[in-house]
Motif scaffolding. Structure first.
Motif, short mmCIF file in Angstrom:
data_model
loop_
_atom_site.label_atom_id
_atom_site.label_comp_id
_atom_site.label_asym_id
_atom_site.label_seq_id
_atom_site.Cartn_x
_atom_site.Cartn_y
_atom_site.Cartn_z
N VAL A 255 -57.19 -0.13 -2.42
CA VAL A 255 -58.42 -0.24 -1.63
C VAL A 255 -59.49 -1.01 -2.38
O VAL A 255 -60.25 -1.78 -1.81
CB VAL A 255 -58.91 1.17 -1.23
CG1 VAL A 255 -60.32 1.13 -0.66
CG2 VAL A 255 -57.95 1.79 -0.22
N CYS A 256 -59.53 -0.84 -3.71
CA CYS A 256 -60.52 -1.57 -4.49
C CYS A 256 -60.21 -3.06 -4.54
O CYS A 256 -61.11 -3.88 -4.62
CB CYS A 256 -60.60 -1.01 -5.91
SG CYS A 256 -61.48 0.55 -5.95
N LEU A 257 -58.94 -3.40 -4.52
CA LEU A 257 -58.57 -4.81 -4.67
C LEU A 257 -58.64 -5.59 -3.36
O LEU A 257 -58.95 -6.77 -3.36
CB LEU A 257 -57.16 -4.93 -5.26
CG LEU A 257 -57.02 -4.40 -6.67
CD1 LEU A 257 -55.62 -4.70 -7.21
CD2 LEU A 257 -58.06 -5.02 -7.59
N ILE A 258 -58.32 -4.97 -2.24
CA ILE A 258 -58.34 -5.72 -0.98
C ILE A 258 -59.79 -5.95 -0.55
O ILE A 258 -60.69 -5.19 -0.92
CB ILE A 258 -57.53 -5.01 0.14
CG1 ILE A 258 -58.12 -3.65 0.49
CG2 ILE A 258 -56.06 -4.88 -0.26
CD1 ILE A 258 -57.38 -2.96 1.63
N PRO A 259 -60.04 -7.02 0.20
CA PRO A 259 -61.43 -7.40 0.50
C PRO A 259 -62.08 -6.50 1.54
O PRO A 259 -62.32 -6.88 2.68
CB PRO A 259 -61.31 -8.83 1.02
CG PRO A 259 -59.89 -8.97 1.47
CD PRO A 259 -59.07 -8.00 0.70
N THR A 260 -62.38 -5.26 1.13
CA THR A 260 -62.95 -4.30 2.08
C THR A 260 -64.40 -4.63 2.44
O THR A 260 -64.86 -4.30 3.53
CB THR A 260 -62.92 -2.87 1.50
OG1 THR A 260 -63.39 -2.94 0.16
CG2 THR A 260 -61.52 -2.30 1.53
N ASP A 578 -64.40 -7.71 -5.98
CA ASP A 578 -63.12 -7.02 -6.16
C ASP A 578 -62.55 -7.29 -7.55
O ASP A 578 -61.87 -6.44 -8.13
CB ASP A 578 -62.12 -7.48 -5.09
CG ASP A 578 -62.48 -6.89 -3.73
OD1 ASP A 578 -63.26 -5.93 -3.71
OD2 ASP A 578 -61.99 -7.40 -2.72
N LYS A 581 -63.33 -4.84 -10.28
CA LYS A 581 -62.71 -3.52 -10.24
C LYS A 581 -61.40 -3.45 -11.04
O LYS A 581 -60.98 -2.38 -11.46
CB LYS A 581 -62.50 -3.09 -8.79
CG LYS A 581 -63.84 -2.78 -8.14
CD LYS A 581 -63.74 -2.72 -6.64
CE LYS A 581 -65.06 -3.16 -6.04
NZ LYS A 581 -64.88 -3.62 -4.68
N ASN A 619 -67.00 0.84 -4.28
CA ASN A 619 -66.38 0.04 -3.22
C ASN A 619 -66.85 0.49 -1.83
O ASN A 619 -67.07 -0.32 -0.94
CB ASN A 619 -64.86 0.17 -3.35
CG ASN A 619 -64.14 -0.80 -2.45
OD1 ASN A 619 -64.32 -2.00 -2.56
ND2 ASN A 619 -63.34 -0.27 -1.54
K K Z 1 -62.35 -3.85 -2.02
#
Ligand code: K
Ligand code: ATP
Ligand code: MG
Length: 677
Positions: A255-260, A578, A581, A619
């Motif tokens: 979740v931290c890596l995907i472009p939320t 991102d 993180k 995030n």
């Molecule tokens: K993210």
């Protein structure tokens, strides 16, 4: 419509909070791949949490916090979208009130009137509305002039003039006649009215993703899949190196890596752009038009009514040699008696005021009326043996020549003189004889030069197009400060000009109000029709300006640019933040087995658990923190596209890298201080 209201109105926030929960429905979440992945992750950790609890597994407190923050991430994104929709919903409620049922006076075949409910009206019915009465449906004024209160739709209390014949003939159901009496031909069936469409628009019911948004969504989904694969394949590696990770940590990492950040705000940015237009009393029929507005290179404007006030009034009769002023006035008046355009009416008035010529009743006589058209550029009557025409000088000259007559030099001189002063010359001909010139005066609207200068700073070229002659056009173009002009243009010429520009790869915007503008409005990338204009113009364009202000395009372009910039800025920020993180989570996961990874732990976060939790919290919070920016748009200045891009990369790219380091560190310190992990 309210011009401005606070961003976070209590009633809108409340409604948005409820809507954020409703939007958890996976069917609606699926439209947003990034956030859908977060929701699936939240469901997964929730299930595991229940199973772990039953099995009395350790680490429950930490896992519970991770799970809650994952849910918050989804809810915050939903809240952002619901907030963006909220204002429109509130506006739709107000508009619905204007949609109340009224009584209409409908014309019967025998010429008398009957009272019917407004919902019974159909296209082509004719209704009459007098002072104090509500106009029962959308339509076009076919008789009369009236002042109308349109505040129910525009929020503007100043009355506007609506009249038959000209380019200010459109009326909207739900508005009120203040003075006089008009007859209106109904142009839309119940359920398909302007108000209905407007409600659907501001509510966002008709909103479709634009091609740009779809492309960005595909990119974000692609990134999500890559990170998903990366995280899934990480576990075998982690097990092999003796540091197996829990699902909670793996989902957190994902979740931290995907472009939320951008995934959570993308739709809000688009809706807010449309809403900002509505705040400026502009209705955009498609988000695509709003985006195109942000990239416009060329702007075409109509002269009469757009750059000038549009109330062209006859001020003088200039007779040809051998013709008396009375004779000219008589012919001019005769040709204008059935002419319902503002020009025609003002000629009748001038003949009466100056020469005492009373209007004659033509209806009983065997008179044939030749109405004005933008293609012939003349109008007139055939009454017994009198054949009278008036119109643009070149059109009348051709007409007279065809009948074997000719245009005297003195008439041509008078035409040029009127034109050079910025006036519109109309030549009157009776039979094959040019009788003289009518001077129509029009005034350039105030503040035009400044507005066009601003457009120039934005890199937009302005071109005035007019059916008028080149001399008048040049005089007005100079006075108004447009970059270029096209004169003696017929409707098709306007469209051809647009096509030519588009073939050079330019995006073209056009504002217009007349039926003769409709083809060009349809061809333009951004076609802004004036609400006061004809039905044809309103249907052809992809935006309607309720204030009927042609220079509104400056705001429209600014809003379009702001929308594109906001999306670009937040995408940059999202991807950059991102990256940071990694530095929080990877060392936390593996520092135990690979001490060298401690080098990455530049934030010196307290414990591996607090590191993961801080990253997840940051995030989630960054979405909330950026809601105001997504709704309001990034600050806009009239700069070139390149300068703006550089500035944004610096601010949002670099900012996106730095802010999370500070944010995560602060959250980590807070977590340690309150002993959460
Ligand atoms: K993210
Ligand atoms: N009621 C009328 N009867 C006869 N001729 C007219 C009438 N109204 C306008 N004209 C002539 O026809 C020309 C073209 O009119 P048209 O409405 O196409 O363009 P315009 O109003 O001059 O310019 P714009 O396209 O900027 O509104 C006018 O410039 C004028 O010379
Ligand atoms: Mg016109």
């Amino acid at each position: 419509m309210k011009k401005s209201s606070p961003l976070f109105q209590a009633s809108i926030v409340k409604r948005a909070a409820v809507d954020a929960l409703k939007k958890l429905d996976p069917r609606s979440m699926m439209k947003n791949p990034v956030m859908f992945v977060v929701e699936v992750g939240s469901v997964l950790t929730t299930l595991l949490l229940v199973i772990d609890r039953a099995g009395h597994k350790p680490g429950f407190g930490f896992n519970l916090q991770i799970t809650l923050w994952l849910w918050f991430t989804v809810l915050f994104a939903n809240f952002a979208e619901a907030m963006a929709e909220g204002r429109g919903k509130a506006q739709a409620d107000t508009l619905r009130k204007a949609k109340s049922e009224t009584l209409a006076r409908r014309l019967k075949k025998d010429g008398s009137y009957e009272e019917v409910a407004s919902s019974a009206l159909r296209v082509d019915d004719v209704v009459e509305a007098a002072a104090g009465q509500m106009i029962p449906g959308d339509g076009e004024v076919i008789y009369g002039v009236a002042s109308v209160d349109e505040s129910a739709i525009t929020g503007e209390s100043a009355p506007v003039i609506r009249e038959a014949g000209g380019d200010r003939s459109a009326v909207t159901g739900g508005t009120r006649v203040l003075s006089d009496l008009i007859r209106v031909r109904i142009t839309s069936n119940p359920g398909e009215t302007f108000l209905d469409r407007m409600i659907a628009l501001v509510e966002g019911a008709e909103r479709q993703k634009t091609p740009n948004e779809i492309a960005l969504n595909i990119l974000l989904a692609g990134l999500t899949i890559i990170f998903l694969l990366a995280v899934v394949t990480l576990q075998p590696f982690a097990i092999y190196s003796g540091a197996p990770q829990t699902v909670f940590v793996l989902v957190s990492l994902l979740v931290c890596l995907i472009p939320t950040t951008i995934g959570g705000l993308l739709s809000a940015i688009g809706i807010a752009g449309m809403d900002r237009l509505v705040q400026h009393n502009v209705l955009a029929m498609s988000g695509r038009a709003v985006e195109a507005a942000g990239d416009v290179n060329t702007l075409l404007l109509d002269k009469t009514g757009t750059i000038t006030i549009g109330n062209r009034e006859a001020t003088a009769f200039l007779p040809a040699p051998g013709v008396s002023a009375d004779q000219l006035a008589d012919a001019a008046q005769l040709s204008s008696l059935p002419d319902e355009t503002p020009e025609g009416r003002s000629i009748v008035v001038l003949a009466k005021e100056k020469f005492g010529l009373r209007g004659r009743e033509l209806s009983g006589l065997d008179a044939e009326f030749i109405p004005f058209s933008a293609t012939t550029r003349m109008s007139g009557v055939n009454l017994g043996d009198r054949v009278v025409r008036k119109g643009a000088a070149d059109a009348i000259e051709r007409y007279v020549n065809e009948l074997g007559g000719s245009m005297p030099r003195e008439v041509r001189d008078a035409v040029d003189e009127v034109a050079r002063s910025g006036g519109t010359p109309l030549v009157v001909a009776e039979g094959n004889r040019a009788m003289g010139v009518i001077h129509l005066k029009d005034i350039v609207k105030g503040g035009m030069k400044e507005r066009f200068a601003e457009l120039r700073r934005m890199g937009i070229r302005t071109i005035m197009i007019t059916g008028d002659n080149p001399l008048t056009a040049a005089a007005i173009a100079r006075e108004a400060g447009v970059d270029d002009f096209l004169a003696e243009a017929k409707p098709k010429d306007k469209m051809d000009l647009i096509k030519r520009e588009q073939n050079e790869g330019k995006l073209v915007a056009m504002t217009g109000d007349g039926t003769n503008d409709a083809p060009a409005l349809a061809q333009a990338d951004v076609g802004v029709a004036m609400n006061s204009g004809t039905q044809a113009a309103k249907e052809a364009g992809n935006m309607v300006d309720l204030d009927s202000n042609p220079t509104k395009l400056i705001e429209i372009v600014a809003i379009g640019k702001q929308l594109l910039m906001t999306r670009g800025a937040l995408t940059t920020f999202s991807i950059a933040n991102d990256v940071a993180k990694y530095f929080a989570i990877i060392p936390a996961m593996f520092a135990g087995v690979f001490p060298v990874l401690q080098l990455l732990n530049i934030m010196h976060l307290a414990t591996p658990q607090s590191a993961v939790l801080s990253a997840v919290i940051f995030n989630a919070l960054v979405i909330v923190a950026l809601i105001p920016l997504a709704l309001r748009g990034v600050g806009y200045r009239a700069l070139s596209a390149e300068a703006l891009l550089q500035r944004n990369l610096l601010v949002y790219g670099l900012g996106g890298m730095i802010v999370p380091f500070i944010g995560i560190k602060l959250i980590d310190m807070l977590i340690v201080a309150v002993h959460l992990a």
